[in-house]
Design a protein around this motif. Sequence first.
Motif: not given
Length: 283
Positions: A156-172
Amino acid sequence: AQAVLFRYEYRIPYRKVSNLFEQLYGCSISEAGVLHLCERMATTARSEYEDIQKQIQSADVLFADETPHLVDGSKSWLWVFTTGNRTFYAFRDSRGSEVLEDVLGDAFTGVIVCDGHRSYPSYHSWLQRCWTHLLRGTDKLSDSDTEAWSIYNRLFDIFEGLKSFLQTDPTPVQRLVVQNNARKELERLAETEIQSEDADDVLTMLENGLGHWLTFVVHPDVKPTNNTAEAILREPIAMRRIIRTLQNEKGMRLHETFFTLLRTWKQQGTNPYTELQRLARNV
């Protein structure tokens, strides 16, 4: 057009559709006559059904799922393939990868979002495994199974961390770095030595899907769950509960044709009844 709408949009039995025509219009059409109307419409609609199949073969992202359905007392499978604006249903007597080859062809290049059934990796290498399937084991997990809870909480921690990361509009490049780090973390977690059977089950699922859990991190249009396809299957599942079993291949053809067209029209924002009237003029 109304016969098809009553039957496949509102799930009304043929007998009651016949009664509706009598009550609404004083029009005497038998139960068999209503079925015949739907069959004639299906013949006309089939070319549009086949066009939708061709269109999903070029999808960049495709959500896929399947559910069992009795046909003449024997188990068949209703497959669904859906994008943002098209859905294709297909009845087959198999749940194997040959169905994917038949429906999508041998040159499909998009991402398939799916569950963990072996037919998908047998057919295609670019997949997104569904995180909902990976995490849903907590629904029946004992409070005392601390090993399993520890594994699930880490996931759950890994999954939620990835979703939060993607909300930052990261570069490729950032996406690739985070995907690589997450892959290493999942690999380490999969190697955890445990005694709990429930923990072992989720780690086995995790290990079997390594390479397919993190596609969504680098592909902005890919979702990490297959909830989209599962939701699209609810309507035919509701119909299945009513009719129990289809009688023959003719019934399969009617179902897959009209469920495909009705769902696609609604996704595209058009009026299903207006579209059915258009088809009826060509019957």
